[in-house]
Design a protein around this motif. Structure first.
Motif, PDB file in Angstrom:
ATOM      1  N   ASP A   1       8.550  -0.586   8.014  1.00 14.16           N
ATOM      2  CA  ASP A   1       8.748  -1.835   7.288  1.00 14.16           C
ATOM      3  C   ASP A   1      10.137  -1.840   6.635  1.00 14.16           C
ATOM      4  OD1 ASP A   1       8.600  -3.361   4.545  1.00 14.16           O
ATOM      5  OD2 ASP A   1       6.984  -4.203   5.771  1.00 14.16           O
ATOM      6  N   ALA A   2      10.916  -2.892   6.882  1.00 18.09           N
ATOM      7  CA  ALA A   2      12.299  -2.945   6.407  1.00 18.09           C
ATOM      8  C   ALA A   2      12.380  -2.980   4.885  1.00 18.09           C
ATOM      9  CB  ALA A   2      13.014  -4.150   7.013  1.00 18.09           C
ATOM     10  N   ASP A   3      11.441  -3.662   4.234  1.00 16.89           N
ATOM     11  CA  ASP A   3      11.460  -3.712   2.774  1.00 16.89           C
ATOM     12  C   ASP A   3      11.232  -2.326   2.175  1.00 16.89           C
ATOM     13  OD1 ASP A   3      11.908  -6.431   2.791  1.00 16.89           O
ATOM     14  OD2 ASP A   3       9.783  -6.943   2.591  1.00 16.89           O
ATOM     15  N   VAL A   4      10.367  -1.543   2.811  1.00 18.01           N
ATOM     16  CA  VAL A   4      10.128  -0.178   2.328  1.00 18.01           C
ATOM     17  C   VAL A   4      11.360   0.690   2.562  1.00 18.01           C
ATOM     18  CG1 VAL A   4       8.729   1.905   2.634  1.00 18.01           C
ATOM     19  CG2 VAL A   4       7.635  -0.344   2.574  1.00 18.01           C
ATOM     20  N   ALA A   5      12.034   0.477   3.680  1.00 16.90           N
ATOM     21  CA  ALA A   5      13.267   1.224   3.939  1.00 16.90           C
ATOM     22  C   ALA A   5      14.291   0.968   2.834  1.00 16.90           C
ATOM     23  CB  ALA A   5      13.838   0.847   5.299  1.00 16.90           C
ATOM     24  N   VAL A   6      14.436  -0.284   2.423  1.00 20.82           N
ATOM     25  CA  VAL A   6      15.362  -0.627   1.336  1.00 20.82           C
ATOM     26  C   VAL A   6      14.909   0.039   0.038  1.00 20.82           C
ATOM     27  CG1 VAL A   6      16.227  -2.534  -0.083  1.00 20.82           C
ATOM     28  CG2 VAL A   6      16.072  -2.786   2.412  1.00 20.82           C
ATOM     29  N   HIS A   7      13.607   0.035  -0.213  1.00 20.37           N
ATOM     30  CA  HIS A   7      13.078   0.688  -1.417  1.00 20.37           C
ATOM     31  C   HIS A   7      13.357   2.187  -1.392  1.00 20.37           C
ATOM     32  CE1 HIS A   7      10.308   1.310  -4.817  1.00 20.37           C
ATOM     33  NE2 HIS A   7       9.930   2.408  -4.156  1.00 20.37           N
ATOM     34  N   LEU A   8      13.174   2.834  -0.244  1.00 21.93           N
ATOM     35  CA  LEU A   8      13.423   4.273  -0.140  1.00 21.93           C
ATOM     36  C   LEU A   8      14.892   4.589  -0.428  1.00 21.93           C
ATOM     37  CD1 LEU A   8      11.375   5.241   3.057  1.00 21.93           C
ATOM     38  CD2 LEU A   8      10.742   5.619   0.657  1.00 21.93           C
ATOM     39  N   ARG A   9      15.777   3.737   0.087  1.00 18.86           N
ATOM     40  CA  ARG A   9      17.215   3.964  -0.157  1.00 18.86           C
ATOM     41  C   ARG A   9      17.532   3.876  -1.656  1.00 18.86           C
ATOM     42  NH1 ARG A   9      20.814   6.874   1.760  1.00 18.86           N
ATOM     43  NH2 ARG A   9      20.421   7.561  -0.369  1.00 18.86           N
ATOM     44  N   ALA A  10      16.979   2.880  -2.331  1.00 20.71           N
ATOM     45  CA  ALA A  10      17.213   2.729  -3.763  1.00 20.71           C
ATOM     46  C   ALA A  10      16.581   3.880  -4.546  1.00 20.71           C
ATOM     47  CB  ALA A  10      16.658   1.387  -4.240  1.00 20.71           C
ATOM     48  N   LEU A  11      15.393   4.292  -4.153  1.00 21.45           N
ATOM     49  CA  LEU A  11      14.702   5.392  -4.813  1.00 21.45           C
ATOM     50  C   LEU A  11      15.497   6.684  -4.699  1.00 21.45           C
ATOM     51  CD1 LEU A  11      11.921   6.217  -6.169  1.00 21.45           C
ATOM     52  CD2 LEU A  11      11.213   6.876  -3.861  1.00 21.45           C
ATOM     53  N   CYS A  12      16.006   6.964  -3.514  1.00 23.75           N
ATOM     54  CA  CYS A  12      16.790   8.183  -3.308  1.00 23.75           C
ATOM     55  C   CYS A  12      18.098   8.144  -4.094  1.00 23.75           C
ATOM     56  CB  CYS A  12      17.062   8.376  -1.807  1.00 23.75           C
ATOM     57  SG  CYS A  12      15.600   8.843  -0.861  1.00 23.75           S
ATOM     58  N   ASP A  13      18.736   6.986  -4.132  1.00 27.21           N
ATOM     59  CA  ASP A  13      19.972   6.857  -4.917  1.00 27.21           C
ATOM     60  C   ASP A  13      19.691   7.090  -6.407  1.00 27.21           C
ATOM     61  OD1 ASP A  13      21.452   6.296  -2.657  1.00 27.21           O
ATOM     62  OD2 ASP A  13      21.321   4.113  -2.910  1.00 27.21           O
TER      63      ASP A  13
ATOM     64  N   GLU B   1       0.826  -1.201   0.000  1.00 26.09           N
ATOM     65  CA  GLU B   1       0.000   0.000   0.000  1.00 26.09           C
ATOM     66  C   GLU B   1       0.867   1.260   0.000  1.00 26.09           C
ATOM     67  OE1 GLU B   1      -3.297   2.315   2.824  1.00 26.09           O
ATOM     68  OE2 GLU B   1      -2.839   0.195   3.185  1.00 26.09           O
ATOM     69  N   ALA B   2       1.908   1.262   0.804  1.00 23.48           N
ATOM     70  CA  ALA B   2       2.772   2.435   0.871  1.00 23.48           C
ATOM     71  C   ALA B   2       3.507   2.661  -0.443  1.00 23.48           C
ATOM     72  CB  ALA B   2       3.771   2.275   2.012  1.00 23.48           C
ATOM     73  N   LEU B   3       3.988   1.592  -1.050  1.00 23.75           N
ATOM     74  CA  LEU B   3       4.725   1.731  -2.306  1.00 23.75           C
ATOM     75  C   LEU B   3       3.807   2.157  -3.448  1.00 23.75           C
ATOM     76  CD1 LEU B   3       7.170  -1.304  -2.054  1.00 23.75           C
ATOM     77  CD2 LEU B   3       7.620   1.107  -1.559  1.00 23.75           C
ATOM     78  N   ARG B   4       2.563   1.672  -3.429  1.00 30.02           N
ATOM     79  CA  ARG B   4       1.606   2.130  -4.438  1.00 30.02           C
ATOM     80  C   ARG B   4       1.324   3.624  -4.272  1.00 30.02           C
ATOM     81  NH1 ARG B   4      -1.073  -2.786  -3.315  1.00 30.02           N
ATOM     82  NH2 ARG B   4      -2.571  -1.675  -1.987  1.00 30.02           N
ATOM     83  N   ALA B   5       1.231   4.071  -3.042  1.00 31.26           N
ATOM     84  CA  ALA B   5       0.989   5.496  -2.793  1.00 31.26           C
ATOM     85  C   ALA B   5       2.169   6.336  -3.272  1.00 31.26           C
ATOM     86  CB  ALA B   5       0.741   5.730  -1.307  1.00 31.26           C
ATOM     87  N   MET B   6       3.375   5.817  -3.091  1.00 34.06           N
ATOM     88  CA  MET B   6       4.561   6.526  -3.566  1.00 34.06           C
ATOM     89  C   MET B   6       4.563   6.588  -5.087  1.00 34.06           C
ATOM     90  SD  MET B   6       7.400   7.888  -2.084  1.00 34.06           S
ATOM     91  CE  MET B   6       7.755   6.917  -0.616  1.00 34.06           C
ATOM     92  N   ASP B   7       4.244   5.471  -5.734  1.00 33.59           N
ATOM     93  CA  ASP B   7       4.183   5.454  -7.205  1.00 33.59           C
ATOM     94  C   ASP B   7       3.131   6.435  -7.714  1.00 33.59           C
ATOM     95  OD1 ASP B   7       6.143   3.531  -7.303  1.00 33.59           O
ATOM     96  OD2 ASP B   7       4.752   1.836  -7.519  1.00 33.59           O
ATOM     97  N   ARG B   8       1.954   6.435  -7.083  1.00 32.62           N
ATOM     98  CA  ARG B   8       0.903   7.355  -7.493  1.00 32.62           C
ATOM     99  C   ARG B   8       1.352   8.806  -7.339  1.00 32.62           C
ATOM    100  NH1 ARG B   8      -1.752  10.990  -5.341  1.00 32.62           N
ATOM    101  NH2 ARG B   8      -3.739  11.711  -6.201  1.00 32.62           N
ATOM    102  N   LEU B   9       2.047   9.108  -6.247  1.00 30.42           N
ATOM    103  CA  LEU B   9       2.523  10.473  -6.021  1.00 30.42           C
ATOM    104  C   LEU B   9       3.401  10.934  -7.173  1.00 30.42           C
ATOM    105  CD1 LEU B   9       2.760  12.865  -3.979  1.00 30.42           C
ATOM    106  CD2 LEU B   9       4.789  11.721  -3.079  1.00 30.42           C
ATOM    107  N   PHE B  10       4.303  10.063  -7.620  1.00 34.63           N
ATOM    108  CA  PHE B  10       5.214  10.436  -8.704  1.00 34.63           C
ATOM    109  C   PHE B  10       4.501  10.473 -10.058  1.00 34.63           C
ATOM    110  CE2 PHE B  10       8.828   8.598  -5.980  1.00 34.63           C
ATOM    111  CZ  PHE B  10       9.113   9.845  -5.444  1.00 34.63           C
TER     112      PHE B  10
END
Length: 415
Positions: free
Chosen positions: A209-221, A173-182
């Motif tokens: 959530d640890a998986d989301v933390a990893v996703h945020l790190r990759a997204l920011c990079d 749900e959080a990752l879908r919300a991030m995708d929608r935002l962009f």
């Protein structure tokens, strides 16, 4: 108790005046004894009057009480900066600035992120809390009572759901919300920073959530975005490690810290990669009281005491007592819900029952706990999550007594 000359806009949780404290115990002006599960709202991880901190502070007062570092540098500031480089578990050399409060660190993080990226937009999370100053307010993922009546706040800031095993928001749900935002509102190349608490404080002691933390790190990079971890409440040992991001397996670009950093003296910090921290022109960072020598002496003592071995021992011992007490509470009291958080940073959710809402149950518990001699603190969007912030150094017998007093207070909530 009335406070006639204090602004009524300050919310007072417990109407009493404390007079003295010792580790996890407090006495008010009438001499009444309490077990302190508030801990200065996360400031007193080493308790009231830790001997090593008191000794360091007294010695520093005899030498030098203040020097404005921007004008006349002093050794204490330099020692704290050097110590943080070894204390913060990141793989890169640390650059830092000291501030007076967590909110001030937040404000400066926004400045640094804007300067380093040339962008303005920030992404924050629902139920997050980052301070009460004007720009920090807009990062908070909750309107009442922080944003009411203030009109437009500095931005742009966009919020997405906070994913946690401790809530009903999952990673998808959080990752879908991030995708929608962009896709709908904001190009990724206009985002200066993503700011998030590895464990939400005001939001109810919920672990990211640890998986989301990893996703945020990759997204920011990928997009050149600054990843900011706010560990003002979760840092300095609260979760059993020096900083909570160690539970997530990723590193931030910028890290906010404060609260327990100087064991009760006003000191906080913004630290991170030099590429970010050096982005503003000379003179762009600073503050008259920032890095006061007495507060710096306290911080050095804190870091000396907070060895990995001590933190692991304190965290495991306190966690075990809390988990066992929660299991007992949940069997006995229908309003007691899930246990949130990690390590010794734990919250207890209060559920709605036929007799009252979770919010009402917890409000009644705060008063009942005070009468039973244990001081408690609420959290959560609905103020229905009890956050437990006893000093990590609390003696096991004092911690057990505090939990027993909490149980006696819960007994008064029975219909």
């Amino acid at each position: 108790m009335d406070f006639p000359h204090v602004s009524r806009s300050l919310g007072i949780v417990h109407p009493l005046c404390v007079a003295r404290g010792r580790n996890a115990e407090l006495w008010d002006e009438q001499g009444r004894h309490y077990v302190d599960f508030v801990g200065g709202i996360g400031v007193l991880n080493l308790g009231h009057g830790h001997p090593a901190v008191v000794e360091a502070v007294k010695a520093q007062i005899d030498r030098l009480m203040h020097s404005a570092f921007n004008a006349l540098p002093h050794r204490g500031y330099l020692e704290v900066a050097n110590a943080l480089d070894g204390f913060v578990p990141v793989s890169y050399p640390l650059s830092c600035m000291l501030t007076n409060s967590g909110a001030e660190a937040t404000e400066n993080a926004l400045k640094v992120a804007r300067a380093a990226t040339g962008r303005q937009a920030v992404i924050a999370f629902d139920d997050g809390f980052h301070g009460r100053t004007l720009a920090a307010l807009n990062l908070n993922g909750k309107v009442k009572p922080y944003k009411n009546g203030l009109g437009a706040l500095p931005g742009p800031v966009h919020h997405v759901p906070f994913p946690s095993r401790d809530s009903d928001v999952g990673a998808d749900e959080a990752l879908r919300a991030m995708d929608r935002l962009f896709e709908v509102e904001l190009p990724a190349d206009e985002v200066a920073a993503i700011i998030v608490e590895p464990v939400q404080g005001e939001g109810g002691f919920r672990l990211l959530d640890a998986d989301v933390a990893v996703h945020l790190r990759a997204l920011c990079d990928k997009h050149g975005i600054a990843l900011i971890f706010d560990e003002i409440q979760s840092g300095f040992g609260r979760t059993g490690t020096r900083f909570a991001f160690s539970h997530l397996g990723v590193e931030p670009d910028l890290l906010l810290m404060g609260k327990s950093m100087a064991a009760g003296l006003p000191l906080a910090a913004l630290v991170g990669k030099a590429a970010f921290m050096d982005a503003l022109p000379k003179g762009g960072l600073g503050g008259t009281y920032s890095g006061n020598p007495v507060a710096c002496a306290a911080a050095r003592a804190v870091m000396d005491v907070m060895s990995e071995a001590n933190l692991a021992h304190w965290g495991e011992a306190q966690e075990a007592l809390i988990v066992a007490a929660h299991r007992r509470f949940r069997e006995r009291f229908p309003m007691v819900g899930a246990l949130t958080g990690v390590g010794a940073m734990r919250g207890i959710v209060f559920e709605d029952t036929a007799s009252a809402t979770g919010t009402e149950h917890l409000a009644a518990l705060l008063a009942a706990g005070r009468e039973a001699g244990v001081l408690l603190m609420p959290s959560g969007r609905r103020r229905n999550v009890l956050r437990l912030l006893a000093p990590l150094t609390a003696e096991p017998e004092v911690m057990s007594e505090g939990l027993a007093r909490l149980e006696r207070a819960l007994e008064t909530l029975r219909p």
